[in-house]
Design a protein around this motif. Structure first.
Motif, mmCIF file in Angstrom:
data_model
loop_
_atom_site.group_PDB
_atom_site.id
_atom_site.type_symbol
_atom_site.label_atom_id
_atom_site.label_comp_id
_atom_site.label_asym_id
_atom_site.label_seq_id
_atom_site.Cartn_x
_atom_site.Cartn_y
_atom_site.Cartn_z
ATOM 1 N N HIS A 136 44.065 44.122 63.691
ATOM 2 C CA HIS A 136 44.418 44.507 62.329
ATOM 3 C C HIS A 136 45.288 45.755 62.313
ATOM 4 N N VAL A 137 44.922 46.764 63.086
ATOM 5 C CA VAL A 137 45.699 48.003 63.146
ATOM 6 C C VAL A 137 47.082 47.744 63.717
ATOM 7 N N LEU A 138 47.161 46.956 64.786
ATOM 8 C CA LEU A 138 48.462 46.662 65.404
ATOM 9 C C LEU A 138 49.347 45.842 64.467
ATOM 10 N N THR A 139 48.753 44.908 63.756
ATOM 11 C CA THR A 139 49.521 44.095 62.808
ATOM 12 C C THR A 139 50.066 44.955 61.686
ATOM 13 N N ASP A 140 49.250 45.879 61.173
ATOM 14 C CA ASP A 140 49.713 46.779 60.107
ATOM 15 C C ASP A 140 50.820 47.693 60.599
ATOM 16 N N ALA A 141 50.742 48.122 61.877
ATOM 17 C CA ALA A 141 51.767 49.011 62.418
ATOM 18 C C ALA A 141 53.094 48.290 62.550
ATOM 19 N N VAL A 142 53.067 47.012 62.874
ATOM 20 C CA VAL A 142 54.296 46.233 63.042
ATOM 21 C C VAL A 142 54.913 45.908 61.693
ATOM 22 N N LEU A 143 54.085 45.599 60.735
ATOM 23 C CA LEU A 143 54.596 45.240 59.410
ATOM 24 C C LEU A 143 54.950 46.497 58.688
ATOM 25 N N GLN A 196 25.026 34.192 54.619
ATOM 26 C CA GLN A 196 24.037 34.752 53.705
ATOM 27 C C GLN A 196 22.626 34.345 54.122
ATOM 28 N N GLN A 197 22.451 33.086 54.490
ATOM 29 C CA GLN A 197 21.134 32.616 54.941
ATOM 30 C C GLN A 197 20.724 33.310 56.232
ATOM 31 N N SER A 198 21.679 33.501 57.127
ATOM 32 C CA SER A 198 21.369 34.183 58.393
ATOM 33 C C SER A 198 20.945 35.626 58.158
ATOM 34 N N VAL A 199 21.654 36.312 57.263
ATOM 35 C CA VAL A 199 21.312 37.708 56.968
ATOM 36 C C VAL A 199 19.926 37.777 56.344
ATOM 37 N N GLU A 200 19.665 36.910 55.380
ATOM 38 C CA GLU A 200 18.358 36.908 54.715
ATOM 39 C C GLU A 200 17.238 36.533 55.677
ATOM 40 N N GLY A 201 17.532 35.637 56.627
ATOM 41 C CA GLY A 201 16.517 35.206 57.596
ATOM 42 C C GLY A 201 16.359 36.161 58.766
ATOM 43 N N GLY A 202 17.281 37.145 58.875
ATOM 44 C CA GLY A 202 17.183 38.117 59.962
ATOM 45 C C GLY A 202 17.744 37.601 61.272
ATOM 46 N N THR A 203 18.482 36.512 61.245
ATOM 47 C CA THR A 203 19.017 35.933 62.475
ATOM 48 C C THR A 203 20.510 36.201 62.653
ATOM 49 N N TYR A 204 21.114 36.934 61.766
ATOM 50 C CA TYR A 204 22.550 37.213 61.851
ATOM 51 C C TYR A 204 22.800 38.288 62.901
ATOM 52 N N THR A 205 23.642 37.979 63.862
ATOM 53 C CA THR A 205 23.974 38.943 64.909
ATOM 54 C C THR A 205 25.473 39.239 64.861
ATOM 55 N N VAL A 206 25.788 40.443 65.234
ATOM 56 C CA VAL A 206 27.182 40.873 65.236
ATOM 57 C C VAL A 206 27.576 41.168 66.668
ATOM 58 N N ASP A 207 28.699 40.566 67.096
ATOM 59 C CA ASP A 207 29.234 40.822 68.427
ATOM 60 C C ASP A 207 30.203 41.989 68.309
ATOM 61 N N GLY A 208 29.823 43.141 68.867
ATOM 62 C CA GLY A 208 30.624 44.349 68.772
ATOM 63 C C GLY A 208 32.012 44.184 69.363
ATOM 64 N N LYS A 209 32.115 43.421 70.454
ATOM 65 C CA LYS A 209 33.416 43.207 71.095
ATOM 66 C C LYS A 209 34.354 42.449 70.153
ATOM 67 N N LYS A 210 33.855 41.436 69.462
ATOM 68 C CA LYS A 210 34.683 40.679 68.526
ATOM 69 C C LYS A 210 35.135 41.551 67.358
ATOM 70 N N VAL A 211 34.235 42.388 66.868
ATOM 71 C CA VAL A 211 34.576 43.280 65.763
ATOM 72 C C VAL A 211 35.649 44.264 66.196
ATOM 73 N N ALA A 212 35.493 44.837 67.391
ATOM 74 C CA ALA A 212 36.478 45.792 67.903
ATOM 75 C C ALA A 212 37.834 45.113 68.100
ATOM 76 N N ASP A 213 37.836 43.915 68.666
ATOM 77 C CA ASP A 213 39.093 43.181 68.858
ATOM 78 C C ASP A 213 39.784 42.909 67.518
ATOM 79 N N ALA A 214 39.016 42.517 66.530
ATOM 80 C CA ALA A 214 39.593 42.235 65.210
ATOM 81 C C ALA A 214 40.161 43.510 64.581
ATOM 82 N N MET A 215 39.460 44.627 64.762
ATOM 83 C CA MET A 215 39.955 45.893 64.210
ATOM 84 C C MET A 215 41.262 46.304 64.884
ATOM 85 N N ILE A 216 41.338 46.159 66.198
ATOM 86 C CA ILE A 216 42.559 46.521 66.924
ATOM 87 C C ILE A 216 43.711 45.612 66.503
#
Length: 101
Positions: free
Chosen positions: A94-101, A72-92
């Motif tokens: 998540h999708v694979l885990t849901d498909a198995v379960l 929250q402090q990072s977002v408010e301070g404008g220093t919060y960065t998002v790593d697109g590769k990490k987000v994509a890996d987490a999404m994949i």
């Protein structure tokens, strides 16, 4: 117009009152019968597990609260960065885990 106790109105009243009295006595009997028997509640193992999980989820998590505060402090301070590769890996994942379960 005058309605007397003679005739169909009186018969109808007797029938209705008779039915109501029968219902009342039946309700009284069932109430007395209910006091003689004891009610029991059984909770299934699954319901117990759900209760345990709900209680655990409602417990405060100090580590999570601290992490949320940092983000929250990072977002408010404008220093919060998002790593697109990490987000994509987490999404994949998540999708694979849901498909198995």
């Amino acid at each position: 117009m005058e309605i007397s106790n003679n005739g169909r109105a009186a018969d109808l009243a007797k029938i209705l009152l008779g039915v109501q009295e029968t219902d009342r006595t039946h309700n009284k009997k069932t109430a007395s019968q209910q006091t003689q028997s004891q009610d029991r509640v059984q909770i299934s193992e699954r319901a117990k597990e759900l209760q345990r999980l709900r209680a655990a989820a409602e417990q405060p998590d100090a580590e999570r609260d601290a992490r949320v505060g940092q983000i929250q402090q990072s977002v408010e301070g404008g220093t919060y960065t998002v790593d697109g590769k990490k987000v994509a890996d987490a999404m994949i994942r998540h999708v694979l885990t849901d498909a198995v379960l």
